[in-house]
Design an enzyme around this catalytic site. Structure first.
Site, short mmCIF file in Angstrom:
data_model
loop_
_atom_site.label_atom_id
_atom_site.label_comp_id
_atom_site.label_asym_id
_atom_site.label_seq_id
_atom_site.Cartn_x
_atom_site.Cartn_y
_atom_site.Cartn_z
CE1 TYR A 128 60.61 87.34 51.76
CE2 TYR A 128 62.41 87.21 50.18
CZ TYR A 128 61.82 86.79 51.35
OH TYR A 128 62.40 85.81 52.10
CD GLU A 148 59.35 89.52 55.16
OE1 GLU A 148 59.71 90.66 55.49
OE2 GLU A 148 60.05 88.51 55.36
CG ASP A 180 43.22 71.29 63.00
OD1 ASP A 180 42.91 71.36 61.79
OD2 ASP A 180 44.32 70.83 63.39
CB THR A 207 45.16 71.31 55.37
OG1 THR A 207 44.03 70.44 55.20
CG2 THR A 207 45.96 70.86 56.57
CE LYS A 262 45.70 67.06 56.02
NZ LYS A 262 45.80 66.96 57.48
NE ARG A 307 51.61 68.74 50.17
CZ ARG A 307 50.95 67.77 50.82
NH1 ARG A 307 50.86 67.78 52.14
NH2 ARG A 307 50.40 66.79 50.15
C1 LIG Z 1 46.81 67.37 58.34
C2 LIG Z 1 46.50 68.02 59.62
C3 LIG Z 1 47.19 69.16 60.05
C4 LIG Z 1 48.50 69.63 59.47
O1 LIG Z 1 48.62 69.86 58.18
P1 LIG Z 1 50.04 69.96 57.47
O2 LIG Z 1 49.70 70.73 56.24
O3 LIG Z 1 50.49 68.57 57.24
O4 LIG Z 1 50.96 70.72 58.35
C5 LIG Z 1 46.75 69.81 61.19
N1 LIG Z 1 45.70 69.35 61.88
C6 LIG Z 1 45.04 68.24 61.52
C7 LIG Z 1 43.89 67.80 62.35
C8 LIG Z 1 45.41 67.54 60.39
O5 LIG Z 1 44.77 66.41 60.07
#
Ligand SMILES: *Cc1c(COP(=O)(O)O)cnc(C)c1O
Length: 433
Positions: A52, A54, A197, A223, A226, A232
């Site tokens: 933990y 936090e 994002d 993220t 990707k 992840r």
């Molecule tokens: C994949 C994605 C997310 C979210 O990612 P997760 O890890 O699946 O929650 C947020 N914004 C965009 C533009 C994405 O393509």
């Protein structure tokens, strides 16, 4: 450690092995997926899952955090180098959690924001009525034009008319560059926060191959799993921290800098204990991004995507915006008399994995869709080059043109399995069954 040989729970580990074989034998074209290095996998399966922690390095609510403090600090310092930024939070459990924290930091319930429409390539967290972002806040949307590019004029006119507190740029199914500078200009005109994002193209941005949002957008989230090819997870970053001119206060009513607001929003705002084993794996992947060969990998992604796009166009497929600047493409299958759903399901049977996707101005439901989204980061990690893209498109085309013929599916599935033997995945984890 990922050691399937030492398994005791055969029920679970047999399934894990089955999933490994599925990943090895198929052609993975889901644009949001990738394969981490073995080191990243190994770091994830480690003992900080027991801890933990936090709070943040040096400011924890639990004892015994001296080592995880070092791990998290290393992850932050590496990430700052990756994107040349001055502040980062590596605790978000996912991209959606990262975005949740950004909303929580800067928006009060009921306030308005502007984002790309989900049906035009946006993400659930950019204001879908099914998502917290659409339920808690007032979402207004911009779209793309008939030729598939972001409709900046619509973005600007909506921004002027609606006066949103925040403008989000970034997408999940958009194959073109973003003009962050232009979005910041309209943000400044109406006094809005501009939030990028970059969940999808982050690795290409880190490699300097796409426009850099950091100087133009107040806040950037991503993220890590990707194009960044890590475990992840999610991250939030600032190149320039600032005393926020919007007068946004923390829950106690104190004025804070943007980095403080974001830290407070991740914890204790949204999450409890951070996943320090995943943060260790994030640190490993950031180290890999800082190494020499990551840029070459990113370049290969773009080159593969463009080779694949050309190959589809040569076979009469209709690509949204006629091509790609990044790692993915969106194909409208209506001229081939196929739905996205049918294409996805048929290709799945041949172990070619991708997803159905709405195309702009789609007349079919999100469960059926007229299109498919295809991305090449995962197959590029497997070692594929431009020539292999031609082979992959040939196999896809063969299936799609004979979507109701079981024999074609069986024969292509065998071809796929044979083809993928050239591109071993985690050979250290043992032979194919
Ligand atoms: C994949 C994605 C997310 C979210 O990612 P997760 O890890 O699946 O929650 C947020 N914004 C965009 C533009 C994405 O393509």
């Amino acid at each position: 450690m990922v050691e399937i040989e030492t398994r005791k729970d055969t029920q679970v580990f047999d399934l894990l092995h089955k999933e490994l074989e599925r990943q090895r034998q198929g052609i993975e074209l889901i644009a949001s997926e990738n394969f981490t290095s073995l080191q990243v996998l190994q770091a994830m399966g480690t003992c900080p899952t027991n801890k933990y922690a936090e709070g943040y390095p040096g400011k924890r609510y639990y004892g015994g955090c001296e080592v995880v403090d070092e791990i998290e600090t290393l992850a932050i310092e590496r990430l700052k180098k990756v994107f040349n930024c001055t502040w980062a939070n590596v605790q978000p459990h996912s991209g959606a959690s990262a975005n949740g924290a950004v909303f929580l930091a800067v928006m009060k319930p009921g306030e308005k924001f502007l984002g790309l429409d989900l049906s035009m390539g946006g993400h659930l967290t950019h204001g879908s009525p099914a998502n917290f972002s659409g339920k808690t806040y007032q979402a207004v949307h911009y779209g793309v034009t008939k030729n598939g590019y972001v409709d900046y004029e619509q973005l600007e006119s909506k921004a002027r008319a609606e006066k949103p507190k925040m403008i989000i740029c970034g997408a999940s199914a958009y194959s073109r560059e973003w003009d962050y500078e232009r979005i910041r200009a309209i943000g400044d005109e109406i006094g809005a926060i501009v939030f990028a994002d970059i969940a999808h193209p982050a690795g290409l941005i880190a490699s300097g191959l796409l426009n850099d949002p950091f100087d133009h957008c107040h806040i950037v989230s991503s993220t890590t799993h990707k194009t960044l090819r890590g475990p992840r997870g999610g991250i939030i970053m600032l190149r320039h921290d600032f005393e926020n001119p919007w007068g946004i206060k923390d829950p106690k009513g104190n004025l804070r800098t943007m980095s403080q607001l974001l830290d407070l929003a991740v914890f204790p705002g949204l999450q409890g204990g951070p996943l320090e084993h995943v943060i260790a794996a994030k640190a490993v992947s950031f180290g890999e991004i800082l190494a020499e060969d990551f840029r070459a990998y990113s370049k290969q992604i773009i080159s593969n995507a463009q080779a694949m796009a050309r190959s589809f166009v040569n076979r009469g497929y209709n690509l949204i915006s006629d091509g790609t600047d990044n790692h993915l493409m969106l194909i409208d299958l209506r001229n081939k008399n196929l739905t996205g759903k049918k294409a996805q399901e048929t290709l799945d049977k041949a172990h070619i994995t991708l997803n159905k996707n709405a195309v702009p101005f789609d007349d079919k439901s999100p469960f059926v869709t007229s299109g498919i989204r295809i991305g090449v980061p995962a197959v590029t990690t497997r070692g594929m080059k431009e020539d292999h893209m031609e082979t992959v498109v040939e196999m896809i085309d063969k299936i799609l043109m004979n979507a109701d013929d079981e024999n074609t599916i069986i024969s292509v599935r065998a071809d796929v399995k044979e083809f993928m033997k050239q591109f071993p995945l985690y050979p250290e984890l043992g032979p194919l069954i």
